[in-house]
Design an enzyme around this catalytic site. Structure first.
Site, PDB file in Angstrom:
ATOM      1  N   LYS A  15       0.895  -1.142  -0.022  1.00 43.66           N
ATOM      2  CA  LYS A  15       0.053   0.065  -0.064  1.00 43.66           C
ATOM      3  C   LYS A  15       0.797   1.271  -0.068  1.00 43.66           C
ATOM      4  CE  LYS A  15      -3.967  -2.226   2.609  1.00 43.66           C
ATOM      5  NZ  LYS A  15      -4.962  -2.072   3.860  1.00 43.66           N
ATOM      6  N   TYR A  55     -12.437  -3.258  -3.282  1.00 40.92           N
ATOM      7  CA  TYR A  55     -12.672  -3.041  -1.793  1.00 40.92           C
ATOM      8  C   TYR A  55     -14.353  -3.281  -1.777  1.00 40.92           C
ATOM      9  CZ  TYR A  55      -8.509  -1.597   0.169  1.00 40.92           C
ATOM     10  OH  TYR A  55      -7.116  -1.672   0.665  1.00 40.92           O
ATOM     11  N   ARG A 114       2.311  -6.587   9.859  1.00 41.12           N
ATOM     12  CA  ARG A 114       1.395  -5.117  10.160  1.00 41.12           C
ATOM     13  C   ARG A 114       1.630  -4.761  11.763  1.00 41.12           C
ATOM     14  NH1 ARG A 114      -4.486  -6.900   7.706  1.00 41.12           N
ATOM     15  NH2 ARG A 114      -4.323  -5.848   5.658  1.00 41.12           N
ATOM     16  N   ASN A 134      -1.664   0.149   7.438  1.00 42.57           N
ATOM     17  CA  ASN A 134      -1.320  -1.137   7.535  1.00 42.57           C
ATOM     18  C   ASN A 134      -0.409  -2.050   6.376  1.00 42.57           C
ATOM     19  OD1 ASN A 134      -3.427  -1.914   6.123  1.00 42.57           O
ATOM     20  ND2 ASN A 134      -4.686  -3.049   7.464  1.00 42.57           N
ATOM     21  N   HIS A 137      -2.085  -5.155   1.673  1.00 36.85           N
ATOM     22  CA  HIS A 137      -3.476  -5.859   1.535  1.00 36.85           C
ATOM     23  C   HIS A 137      -2.906  -7.542   1.291  1.00 36.85           C
ATOM     24  CE1 HIS A 137      -7.035  -7.290  -0.099  1.00 36.85           C
ATOM     25  NE2 HIS A 137      -6.327  -7.734  -1.081  1.00 36.85           N
ATOM     26  N   GLU A 148      -9.411 -11.036  -7.290  1.00 40.20           N
ATOM     27  CA  GLU A 148      -8.482 -10.054  -7.291  1.00 40.20           C
ATOM     28  C   GLU A 148      -7.526 -10.118  -8.405  1.00 40.20           C
ATOM     29  OE1 GLU A 148      -9.288  -8.938  -2.562  1.00 40.20           O
ATOM     30  OE2 GLU A 148      -7.151  -9.766  -3.153  1.00 40.20           O
TER      31      GLU A 148
END
Ligand code: UDP
Ligand code: MG
Length: 170
Positions: A15, A55, A114, A134, A137, A148
């Site tokens: 991310k 999402y 994380r 965090n 993903h 995905e």
């Protein structure tokens, strides 16, 4: 055919907080050193529509987390480019989730990505109106991983090869 039934592919997205902190190499190493290997990888800065599909259409985030959390997350994900990676190995979907840890860094187990790379709570993130940073993903189920991966990668962008270390794993 060297592949067995238990070998799976899963999607990991590094991310904006991973990319922005320049710790992408370190995070990728955490996966690689366990024996997972990269089947595909690319950097991209997706649109809002793209993240909506990721999402909500696939991830049903609004019903699970509420519209406010969803909108915050969209904004946070748009801040910088991200790096999408397909990792492959034995029961990779469940295994990668375990390496990544639970959603809230404060609650994630020590030793997970994380936990090790962030300290942040939902309460604080909500107070300052951000998606909880965090770092990564990871697909939540085999079905989610399939959707995905199909959303982000064309067939010809995914590579099928036998890593050398598999000489020791079968
Ligand atoms: N998220 C957030 N606040 C929340 C719930 C989720 O900022 O209350 C963010 C967080 O970055 C999370 C992402 O939205 O990783 C997707 O939420 P999901 O429930 O799918 O968690 P994940 O599968 O990533 O652990
Ligand atoms: Mg999820």
């Amino acid at each position: 055919m060297w592949k067995m039934a238990k070998i799976q592919r899963t999607l990991v997205v590094l991310k904006p907080d991973s990319v922005g902190r320049s710790i992408v190499g370190e995070i990728i190493s955490r996966f690689e050193r366990t024996g997972l290997h990269i089947a595909a990888m690319k950097m991209l800065q997706p649109s809002k529509d793209f993240f909506y599909y990721h999402y909500e259409t696939i991830g049903t985030m609004i019903s699970r987390r509420g519209e406010k959390a969803f909108n915050r997350q969209l904004n946070t994900m748009m801040k910088m480019p991200v790096i999408a990676i397909i990792f492959e190995w034995v029961e990779a979907v469940e295994y990668v989730r375990k390496l990544v840890g639970s959603t809230e860094p404060k609650a994630a187990a020590p030793g997970t990505i994380r936990w090790d790379y962030a300290h942040m709570s939902f309460d604080y993130a909500d107070e300052v109106d951000i998606g909880v940073p965090n770092l990564v993903h990871a697909s939540g189920s085999v079905e989610e991983a399939e959707k995905e991966i199909a959303h982000r990668f064309k067939k010809e962008e995914i590579f099928d090869y036998k890593p050398l270390h598999h000489a020791f794993t079968r």
